[in-house]
Design a protein around this motif. Structure first.
Motif, PDB file in Angstrom:
ATOM      1  N   GLU A 199      11.012  -5.220  16.474  1.00  0.00           N
ATOM      2  CA  GLU A 199      11.889  -4.731  15.421  1.00  0.00           C
ATOM      3  C   GLU A 199      11.451  -5.390  14.116  1.00  0.00           C
ATOM      4  OE1 GLU A 199      16.591  -4.694  14.189  1.00  0.00           O
ATOM      5  OE2 GLU A 199      16.041  -5.048  16.263  1.00  0.00           O
ATOM      6  N   LEU A 200      11.423  -4.617  13.056  1.00  0.00           N
ATOM      7  CA  LEU A 200      11.053  -5.168  11.755  1.00  0.00           C
ATOM      8  C   LEU A 200      12.312  -5.667  11.061  1.00  0.00           C
ATOM      9  CD1 LEU A 200       8.609  -2.314  10.726  1.00  0.00           C
ATOM     10  CD2 LEU A 200       7.990  -4.618  11.423  1.00  0.00           C
ATOM     11  N   THR A 201      12.282  -6.875  10.537  1.00  0.00           N
ATOM     12  CA  THR A 201      13.456  -7.430   9.866  1.00  0.00           C
ATOM     13  C   THR A 201      13.627  -6.756   8.503  1.00  0.00           C
ATOM     14  OG1 THR A 201      12.110  -9.207   8.952  1.00  0.00           O
ATOM     15  CG2 THR A 201      13.250  -9.650  11.042  1.00  0.00           C
ATOM     16  N   PRO A 202      14.876  -6.672   8.014  1.00  0.00           N
ATOM     17  CA  PRO A 202      15.140  -5.971   6.751  1.00  0.00           C
ATOM     18  C   PRO A 202      14.352  -6.498   5.555  1.00  0.00           C
ATOM     19  CG  PRO A 202      17.188  -6.353   7.915  1.00  0.00           C
ATOM     20  CD  PRO A 202      16.111  -7.077   8.676  1.00  0.00           C
ATOM     21  N   ASP A 203      13.956  -7.771   5.574  1.00  0.00           N
ATOM     22  CA  ASP A 203      13.189  -8.295   4.437  1.00  0.00           C
ATOM     23  C   ASP A 203      11.828  -7.616   4.298  1.00  0.00           C
ATOM     24  OD1 ASP A 203      11.493 -11.223   5.645  1.00  0.00           O
ATOM     25  OD2 ASP A 203      12.427  -9.631   6.826  1.00  0.00           O
ATOM     26  N   LYS A 204      11.376  -6.909   5.341  1.00  0.00           N
ATOM     27  CA  LYS A 204      10.090  -6.194   5.279  1.00  0.00           C
ATOM     28  C   LYS A 204      10.193  -4.885   4.498  1.00  0.00           C
ATOM     29  CE  LYS A 204       7.961  -8.999   8.159  1.00  0.00           C
ATOM     30  NZ  LYS A 204       7.303 -10.136   7.615  1.00  0.00           N
ATOM     31  N   TYR A 205      11.430  -4.337   4.337  1.00  0.00           N
ATOM     32  CA  TYR A 205      11.572  -3.029   3.681  1.00  0.00           C
ATOM     33  C   TYR A 205      12.755  -2.939   2.720  1.00  0.00           C
ATOM     34  CZ  TYR A 205      14.644  -2.539   7.765  1.00  0.00           C
ATOM     35  OH  TYR A 205      15.590  -2.744   8.722  1.00  0.00           O
ATOM     36  N   SER A 206      13.338  -4.095   2.349  1.00  0.00           N
ATOM     37  CA  SER A 206      14.407  -4.087   1.359  1.00  0.00           C
ATOM     38  C   SER A 206      14.128  -5.155   0.308  1.00  0.00           C
ATOM     39  CB  SER A 206      15.762  -4.304   2.025  1.00  0.00           C
ATOM     40  OG  SER A 206      15.778  -5.526   2.708  1.00  0.00           O
ATOM     41  N   PHE A 207      14.846  -5.065  -0.800  1.00  0.00           N
ATOM     42  CA  PHE A 207      14.648  -6.023  -1.879  1.00  0.00           C
ATOM     43  C   PHE A 207      15.147  -7.396  -1.457  1.00  0.00           C
ATOM     44  CE2 PHE A 207      14.666  -2.051  -4.339  1.00  0.00           C
ATOM     45  CZ  PHE A 207      13.466  -2.215  -5.015  1.00  0.00           C
ATOM     46  N   PRO A 208      14.429  -8.445  -1.841  1.00  0.00           N
ATOM     47  CA  PRO A 208      14.839  -9.803  -1.456  1.00  0.00           C
ATOM     48  C   PRO A 208      16.233 -10.136  -1.983  1.00  0.00           C
ATOM     49  CG  PRO A 208      12.636  -9.807  -2.425  1.00  0.00           C
ATOM     50  CD  PRO A 208      13.206  -8.431  -2.613  1.00  0.00           C
ATOM     51  N   GLY A 209      17.012 -10.791  -1.138  1.00  0.00           N
ATOM     52  CA  GLY A 209      18.330 -11.270  -1.558  1.00  0.00           C
ATOM     53  C   GLY A 209      19.411 -10.219  -1.607  1.00  0.00           C
ATOM     54  N   SER A 210      19.131  -8.980  -1.257  1.00  0.00           N
ATOM     55  CA  SER A 210      20.181  -7.963  -1.297  1.00  0.00           C
ATOM     56  C   SER A 210      21.092  -8.124  -0.089  1.00  0.00           C
ATOM     57  CB  SER A 210      19.581  -6.557  -1.339  1.00  0.00           C
ATOM     58  OG  SER A 210      18.816  -6.312  -0.185  1.00  0.00           O
ATOM     59  N   ASN A 211      22.361  -7.825  -0.298  1.00  0.00           N
ATOM     60  CA  ASN A 211      23.334  -7.980   0.781  1.00  0.00           C
ATOM     61  C   ASN A 211      23.398  -6.710   1.620  1.00  0.00           C
ATOM     62  OD1 ASN A 211      24.168 -10.569   0.040  1.00  0.00           O
ATOM     63  ND2 ASN A 211      25.471  -9.724  -1.570  1.00  0.00           N
ATOM     64  N   PRO A 212      23.828  -6.823   2.879  1.00  0.00           N
ATOM     65  CA  PRO A 212      23.998  -5.611   3.687  1.00  0.00           C
ATOM     66  C   PRO A 212      25.083  -4.734   3.084  1.00  0.00           C
ATOM     67  CG  PRO A 212      23.944  -7.540   5.087  1.00  0.00           C
ATOM     68  CD  PRO A 212      24.005  -8.019   3.662  1.00  0.00           C
ATOM     69  N   PRO A 213      24.965  -3.414   3.115  1.00  0.00           N
ATOM     70  CA  PRO A 213      23.757  -2.736   3.546  1.00  0.00           C
ATOM     71  C   PRO A 213      22.618  -3.024   2.581  1.00  0.00           C
ATOM     72  CG  PRO A 213      25.310  -1.143   2.670  1.00  0.00           C
ATOM     73  CD  PRO A 213      26.000  -2.482   2.671  1.00  0.00           C
ATOM     74  N   ASN A 214      21.450  -3.250   3.117  1.00  0.00           N
ATOM     75  CA  ASN A 214      20.290  -3.661   2.338  1.00  0.00           C
ATOM     76  C   ASN A 214      19.905  -2.620   1.306  1.00  0.00           C
ATOM     77  OD1 ASN A 214      19.732  -6.119   3.803  1.00  0.00           O
ATOM     78  ND2 ASN A 214      19.286  -4.743   5.499  1.00  0.00           N
ATOM     79  N   ARG A 215      19.539  -3.078   0.121  1.00  0.00           N
ATOM     80  CA  ARG A 215      19.017  -2.190  -0.914  1.00  0.00           C
ATOM     81  C   ARG A 215      17.552  -1.959  -0.596  1.00  0.00           C
ATOM     82  NH1 ARG A 215      18.206  -3.906  -6.656  1.00  0.00           N
ATOM     83  NH2 ARG A 215      17.203  -2.063  -7.456  1.00  0.00           N
ATOM     84  N   LEU A 216      17.233  -0.718  -0.289  1.00  0.00           N
ATOM     85  CA  LEU A 216      15.908  -0.394   0.214  1.00  0.00           C
ATOM     86  C   LEU A 216      14.847  -0.437  -0.861  1.00  0.00           C
ATOM     87  CD1 LEU A 216      16.835   2.654   2.450  1.00  0.00           C
ATOM     88  CD2 LEU A 216      16.534   0.282   3.140  1.00  0.00           C
ATOM     89  N   ASP A 217      13.715  -0.978  -0.502  1.00  0.00           N
ATOM     90  CA  ASP A 217      12.520  -0.922  -1.330  1.00  0.00           C
ATOM     91  C   ASP A 217      11.713   0.260  -0.779  1.00  0.00           C
ATOM     92  OD1 ASP A 217       9.960  -3.371  -2.227  1.00  0.00           O
ATOM     93  OD2 ASP A 217      10.092  -1.225  -2.598  1.00  0.00           O
ATOM     94  N   LEU A 218      11.939   1.461  -1.341  1.00  0.00           N
ATOM     95  CA  LEU A 218      11.366   2.678  -0.775  1.00  0.00           C
ATOM     96  C   LEU A 218       9.847   2.655  -0.660  1.00  0.00           C
ATOM     97  CD1 LEU A 218      13.720   5.453  -2.173  1.00  0.00           C
ATOM     98  CD2 LEU A 218      13.691   4.420   0.091  1.00  0.00           C
TER      99      LEU A 218
END
Length: 194
Positions: free
Chosen positions: A155-174
């Motif tokens: 499983e890929l952790t959210p830091d691999k596809y979202s902006f650093p430091g964003s709170n859940p729900p993660n702000r996606l780095d498209l």
């Protein structure tokens, strides 16, 4: 029995006509359970009407998966896949696309159920495209989905596809999300949040 009657030495044209009439009679009954839809599909298949057969078999397979009967659904999916090329030429594009996506969902679900992870990932990749992801995300203007990504090994952790430091729900780095998808990761969108 009806099956025995149809196997008698009837002229091929008569057998085709009987299958068509049976399928149409069952279709007119309005029954929507998977067993009846399968029967209708099989009769249309024997009546040389692949588009109508494909339609009924895919819908029946989808309903079987929804009822947690993946192995039965896999059998119908195999039958439908055998008619896909002929059905594509007859069904309107919108209906064919909807049925094809349903068939891929059924196939992916049955592969996951069997633990065939690599095959399931290939099926899910076929089902998705960047345009499909864009369309899914565009429909959530006021909502944010939970996004999970996996590749074939972890499983890929959210830091691999979202902006650093964003709170859940993660702000996606498209751009990062798309790059992971392009290189083979699978994306799962679920649970919409305001």
């Amino acid at each position: 029995k009806l099956g025995d009657l149809l196997r008698l030495d009837l002229a091929p044209q008569r057998t085709v006509m009987l299958h068509r009439r049976l399928a149409e009679a069952l279709e007119e009954s309005g029954a929507q359970d998977p067993a009846t839809l399968e029967l209708i599909g099989e009769h249309f298949r024997h009546a040389d009407q692949p588009a109508r057969a494909y339609d009924h078999l895919v819908v029946a397979a989808r309903r079987l998966v929804e009822r947690s009967m993946p192995e039965e659904a896999a059998t119908l999916a195999r039958h439908a896949t055998g008619m896909e090329i002929a059905a594509r030429g007859t069904l309107d594009a919108k209906r064919f696309t909807a049925l094809k996506l349903d068939l891929l969902r059924v196939t992916g679900a049955t592969q996951e159920n069997r633990g065939e992870w690599s095959s399931a990932a290939t099926t899910w990749r076929e089902m998705l495209s960047i345009a499909d992801i864009d369309r899914q995300l565009a429909t959530t203007i006021n909502c944010v989905p939970d996004v999970f990504m996996v590749d074939s090994t972890r499983e890929l952790t959210p830091d691999k596809y979202s902006f650093p430091g964003s709170n859940p729900p993660n702000r996606l780095d498209l751009p990062r999300l798309y790059e992971l998808f392009r290189t083979g990761a699978t994306i799962s969108l679920s649970h919409m949040h305001d």
